[in-house]
Design a protein around this motif. Sequence first.
Motif, PDB file in Angstrom:
ATOM      1  N   ALA A 292      -5.347  18.615  -5.962  1.00 24.53           N
ATOM      2  CA  ALA A 292      -4.436  18.306  -4.988  1.00 24.53           C
ATOM      3  C   ALA A 292      -5.183  16.722  -4.698  1.00 24.53           C
ATOM      4  CB  ALA A 292      -4.660  18.961  -3.389  1.00 24.53           C
ATOM      5  N   HIS A 293      -6.242  16.502  -4.748  1.00 25.77           N
ATOM      6  CA  HIS A 293      -6.866  15.157  -4.509  1.00 25.77           C
ATOM      7  C   HIS A 293      -6.651  14.050  -5.637  1.00 25.77           C
ATOM      8  CE1 HIS A 293      -9.398  16.227  -1.254  1.00 25.77           C
ATOM      9  NE2 HIS A 293     -10.535  17.149  -2.065  1.00 25.77           N
ATOM     10  N   VAL A 294      -6.283  14.526  -6.535  1.00 28.13           N
ATOM     11  CA  VAL A 294      -5.865  13.621  -7.845  1.00 28.13           C
ATOM     12  C   VAL A 294      -4.429  13.618  -7.469  1.00 28.13           C
ATOM     13  CG1 VAL A 294      -5.159  13.750 -10.230  1.00 28.13           C
ATOM     14  CG2 VAL A 294      -7.403  14.647  -9.788  1.00 28.13           C
ATOM     15  N   PHE A 295      -3.599  14.412  -7.381  1.00 27.17           N
ATOM     16  CA  PHE A 295      -2.145  14.168  -6.858  1.00 27.17           C
ATOM     17  C   PHE A 295      -2.166  12.965  -5.558  1.00 27.17           C
ATOM     18  CE2 PHE A 295      -0.124  18.189  -8.560  1.00 27.17           C
ATOM     19  CZ  PHE A 295      -0.375  17.806  -9.880  1.00 27.17           C
ATOM     20  N   ALA A 296      -2.902  13.176  -4.624  1.00 22.84           N
ATOM     21  CA  ALA A 296      -2.879  12.240  -3.530  1.00 22.84           C
ATOM     22  C   ALA A 296      -3.302  11.009  -4.147  1.00 22.84           C
ATOM     23  CB  ALA A 296      -3.730  12.788  -2.450  1.00 22.84           C
ATOM     24  N   TRP A 297      -4.284  10.880  -4.921  1.00 22.07           N
ATOM     25  CA  TRP A 297      -4.716   9.416  -5.473  1.00 22.07           C
ATOM     26  C   TRP A 297      -3.632   8.907  -6.008  1.00 22.07           C
ATOM     27  CZ3 TRP A 297      -5.198   7.715 -10.699  1.00 22.07           C
ATOM     28  CH2 TRP A 297      -5.905   6.458 -10.566  1.00 22.07           C
ATOM     29  N   ILE A 298      -2.936   9.744  -6.805  1.00 23.08           N
ATOM     30  CA  ILE A 298      -1.751   8.869  -7.772  1.00 23.08           C
ATOM     31  C   ILE A 298      -0.723   8.633  -6.866  1.00 23.08           C
ATOM     32  CG2 ILE A 298       0.108   9.778  -9.284  1.00 23.08           C
ATOM     33  CD1 ILE A 298      -1.790  11.540 -10.772  1.00 23.08           C
ATOM     34  N   ALA A 299      -0.146   9.424  -5.908  1.00 25.70           N
ATOM     35  CA  ALA A 299       0.632   9.122  -5.046  1.00 25.70           C
ATOM     36  C   ALA A 299       0.555   7.777  -4.128  1.00 25.70           C
ATOM     37  CB  ALA A 299       1.190  10.157  -3.919  1.00 25.70           C
ATOM     38  N   LYS A 300      -0.559   7.515  -3.788  1.00 23.34           N
ATOM     39  CA  LYS A 300      -1.218   6.476  -3.056  1.00 23.34           C
ATOM     40  C   LYS A 300      -0.888   5.207  -3.662  1.00 23.34           C
ATOM     41  CE  LYS A 300      -5.428   5.517  -2.850  1.00 23.34           C
ATOM     42  NZ  LYS A 300      -6.855   5.435  -2.534  1.00 23.34           N
ATOM     43  N   ASN A 301      -1.622   5.353  -4.979  1.00 24.67           N
ATOM     44  CA  ASN A 301      -1.621   4.056  -5.935  1.00 24.67           C
ATOM     45  C   ASN A 301      -0.047   3.810  -6.446  1.00 24.67           C
ATOM     46  OD1 ASN A 301      -4.503   3.140  -5.812  1.00 24.67           O
ATOM     47  ND2 ASN A 301      -4.718   5.123  -6.650  1.00 24.67           N
ATOM     48  N   LEU A 302       0.576   4.907  -6.701  1.00 26.78           N
ATOM     49  CA  LEU A 302       2.120   4.641  -7.046  1.00 26.78           C
ATOM     50  C   LEU A 302       2.611   3.847  -6.103  1.00 26.78           C
ATOM     51  CD1 LEU A 302       3.274   7.911  -8.934  1.00 26.78           C
ATOM     52  CD2 LEU A 302       3.279   5.561  -9.892  1.00 26.78           C
ATOM     53  N   THR A 303       2.585   3.983  -5.017  1.00 28.29           N
ATOM     54  CA  THR A 303       3.295   3.738  -3.603  1.00 28.29           C
ATOM     55  C   THR A 303       2.835   2.185  -3.620  1.00 28.29           C
ATOM     56  OG1 THR A 303       3.283   5.424  -2.252  1.00 28.29           O
ATOM     57  CG2 THR A 303       3.673   3.443  -1.149  1.00 28.29           C
ATOM     58  N   VAL A 304       1.745   1.745  -3.520  1.00 27.99           N
ATOM     59  CA  VAL A 304       1.201   0.479  -3.853  1.00 27.99           C
ATOM     60  C   VAL A 304       1.654  -0.480  -4.899  1.00 27.99           C
ATOM     61  CG1 VAL A 304      -0.735  -1.180  -3.666  1.00 27.99           C
ATOM     62  CG2 VAL A 304      -0.997   1.084  -2.433  1.00 27.99           C
ATOM     63  N   LEU A 305       1.597  -0.008  -6.202  1.00 27.39           N
ATOM     64  CA  LEU A 305       1.919  -0.742  -7.135  1.00 27.39           C
ATOM     65  C   LEU A 305       3.251  -0.945  -7.355  1.00 27.39           C
ATOM     66  CD1 LEU A 305      -0.730   0.529  -9.659  1.00 27.39           C
ATOM     67  CD2 LEU A 305      -0.617  -1.481  -8.412  1.00 27.39           C
ATOM     68  N   ARG A 306       4.159   0.230  -7.224  1.00 24.64           N
ATOM     69  CA  ARG A 306       5.676   0.132  -7.022  1.00 24.64           C
ATOM     70  C   ARG A 306       6.154  -0.950  -6.076  1.00 24.64           C
ATOM     71  NH1 ARG A 306       9.301   3.671  -8.891  1.00 24.64           N
ATOM     72  NH2 ARG A 306      10.615   3.763  -7.054  1.00 24.64           N
ATOM     73  N   ASP A 307       5.373  -0.994  -4.893  1.00 22.64           N
ATOM     74  CA  ASP A 307       5.761  -1.989  -3.793  1.00 22.64           C
ATOM     75  C   ASP A 307       5.573  -3.575  -4.431  1.00 22.64           C
ATOM     76  OD1 ASP A 307       6.475  -3.076  -1.182  1.00 22.64           O
ATOM     77  OD2 ASP A 307       4.567  -3.637  -1.360  1.00 22.64           O
ATOM     78  N   VAL A 308       4.264  -3.708  -5.119  1.00 16.80           N
ATOM     79  CA  VAL A 308       3.872  -4.856  -5.648  1.00 16.80           C
ATOM     80  C   VAL A 308       5.025  -5.389  -6.606  1.00 16.80           C
ATOM     81  CG1 VAL A 308       2.247  -6.137  -6.968  1.00 16.80           C
ATOM     82  CG2 VAL A 308       1.639  -4.668  -5.163  1.00 16.80           C
ATOM     83  N   ALA A 309       5.244  -4.463  -7.625  1.00 18.99           N
ATOM     84  CA  ALA A 309       6.088  -4.600  -8.709  1.00 18.99           C
ATOM     85  C   ALA A 309       7.627  -5.096  -8.205  1.00 18.99           C
ATOM     86  CB  ALA A 309       6.473  -3.621  -9.654  1.00 18.99           C
ATOM     87  N   ARG A 310       7.871  -4.308  -7.262  1.00 15.61           N
ATOM     88  CA  ARG A 310       9.464  -4.643  -6.621  1.00 15.61           C
ATOM     89  C   ARG A 310       9.314  -6.005  -5.793  1.00 15.61           C
ATOM     90  NH1 ARG A 310       9.981   0.820  -5.200  1.00 15.61           N
ATOM     91  NH2 ARG A 310       9.076   0.420  -3.250  1.00 15.61           N
ATOM     92  N   ARG A 311       8.352  -6.121  -5.141  1.00 17.85           N
ATOM     93  CA  ARG A 311       8.183  -7.354  -4.374  1.00 17.85           C
ATOM     94  C   ARG A 311       8.161  -8.680  -5.085  1.00 17.85           C
ATOM     95  NH1 ARG A 311       6.777  -8.299   1.052  1.00 17.85           N
ATOM     96  NH2 ARG A 311       6.611  -5.773   1.157  1.00 17.85           N
ATOM     97  N   HIS A 312       7.204  -8.760  -6.065  1.00 16.33           N
ATOM     98  CA  HIS A 312       6.928 -10.022  -6.600  1.00 16.33           C
ATOM     99  C   HIS A 312       7.731 -10.192  -7.827  1.00 16.33           C
ATOM    100  CE1 HIS A 312       4.113 -10.495  -3.758  1.00 16.33           C
ATOM    101  NE2 HIS A 312       3.397  -9.680  -3.766  1.00 16.33           N
ATOM    102  N   LEU A 313       8.072  -9.257  -8.541  1.00 16.22           N
ATOM    103  CA  LEU A 313       8.791  -9.171  -9.847  1.00 16.22           C
ATOM    104  C   LEU A 313      10.131  -8.804 -10.073  1.00 16.22           C
ATOM    105  CD1 LEU A 313       5.771  -7.641 -12.207  1.00 16.22           C
ATOM    106  CD2 LEU A 313       6.181 -10.118 -11.590  1.00 16.22           C
ATOM    107  N   VAL A 314      10.596  -8.065  -9.115  1.00 15.10           N
ATOM    108  CA  VAL A 314      12.133  -7.531  -9.078  1.00 15.10           C
ATOM    109  C   VAL A 314      12.865  -8.582  -7.968  1.00 15.10           C
ATOM    110  CG1 VAL A 314      14.006  -5.962  -8.621  1.00 15.10           C
ATOM    111  CG2 VAL A 314      11.507  -5.317  -9.837  1.00 15.10           C
ATOM    112  N   ASP A 315      12.381  -8.521  -6.673  1.00 15.18           N
ATOM    113  CA  ASP A 315      12.972  -9.398  -5.623  1.00 15.18           C
ATOM    114  C   ASP A 315      12.546 -10.855  -5.630  1.00 15.18           C
ATOM    115  OD1 ASP A 315      14.138  -6.771  -4.843  1.00 15.18           O
ATOM    116  OD2 ASP A 315      12.628  -6.407  -3.272  1.00 15.18           O
ATOM    117  N   GLY A 316      11.317 -11.136  -6.307  1.00  9.64           N
ATOM    118  CA  GLY A 316      11.258 -12.403  -6.529  1.00  9.64           C
ATOM    119  C   GLY A 316      10.331 -13.104  -5.307  1.00  9.64           C
ATOM    120  N   VAL A 317       9.639 -12.247  -4.393  1.00  6.29           N
ATOM    121  CA  VAL A 317       8.952 -12.796  -3.409  1.00  6.29           C
ATOM    122  C   VAL A 317       7.849 -13.406  -3.771  1.00  6.29           C
ATOM    123  CG1 VAL A 317       8.038 -12.170  -0.967  1.00  6.29           C
ATOM    124  CG2 VAL A 317      10.167 -11.035  -1.591  1.00  6.29           C
TER     125      VAL A 317
END
Length: 317
Positions: A292-317
């Motif tokens: 459960a701790h590992v899954f929570a760690w994965i979910a948290k970091n996925l959220t952050v890194l997906r946002d970074v990738a979309r914001r800066h590499l897909v949407d071009g912000v």
Amino acid sequence: MAIPAFGKLEQRNLRDLWKHEERDFTPWLAQNIHQLSDLLGVPIEVQQIEHRVGGYELDILGRVEATETVVIVENQLTPTDHGHLGQLITYAAGLEAAIVIWVAAEVRDEHRAAVEWLNSKTVEELSFFLVRPEALSIDGSKPAIRLVLEASPSEFARRLRRVRENEAGPRQEFRRKFWEALYSYLAMHGHPWAKGRSTTKDAWIASAVGKSGINVNVSFALGSRLRVEIYLSSEAAKAQFDKLFVLRTDIEAKLPDETVEWERLEDARATRVAVYRPYDATALADDTSERAHVFAWIAKNLTVLRDVARRHLVDGV
């Protein structure tokens, strides 16, 4: 009938092509790892060059594609020597390697005999190879590199098949169950893209963010570590990585509890920005508090890194 004209085949000095072993020859070999793969019949993928093992640095650390079978490569532009032989054995022990490859400009008889002896005395799961590169040209043409196999284990193909069959057993079943449970967790914790995803026995799962060549992945990395990463694999990967690296301070601030690894992977086309954590497969095999701790760690970091990738590499912000 006219006699065909043939060119003169010439052998070139390897030092004329690569002045420096670490700066020139090792990167070339990593970038052309397919030549070693073709020679040995093993699909090798490079993980890292100049990988530290204790007080030494292994030239190339890799694995057999789609497995966690460790491959190590030590290369030299000089004749084989006792020092490199000792280092190879040290690296093999420290990294629990299954395939050990020694590439040298000249092979001495005593070292060929030593490699053959190692193959005859060690367990079947460990295989040693001795390879000699040749540089050839015809009538002054550009040099071509040919790799010559000087020593190898007998019946290696059968050994490799057994290694991969063993890999495909309990370990891949563990992965399938782990990914299945992770997808269910992610779907209920802010990642709707994970709902209904098919499970896999691969060492990684990928999530798309809306642009080809950009994924945010979760993977089992070498050294019993889990990795969440922005993985860039298109021709623009290096430029995309550099764009993120300029924003390094801001991105790392979004991950205050993590050590962010910036892996430009100079020897490969792909790059990654990743966070890691160690794992114990036994603790993750069942629905435990550790999982459960590992899954929570994965979910948290996925959220952050997906946002970074979309914001800066897909949407071009």
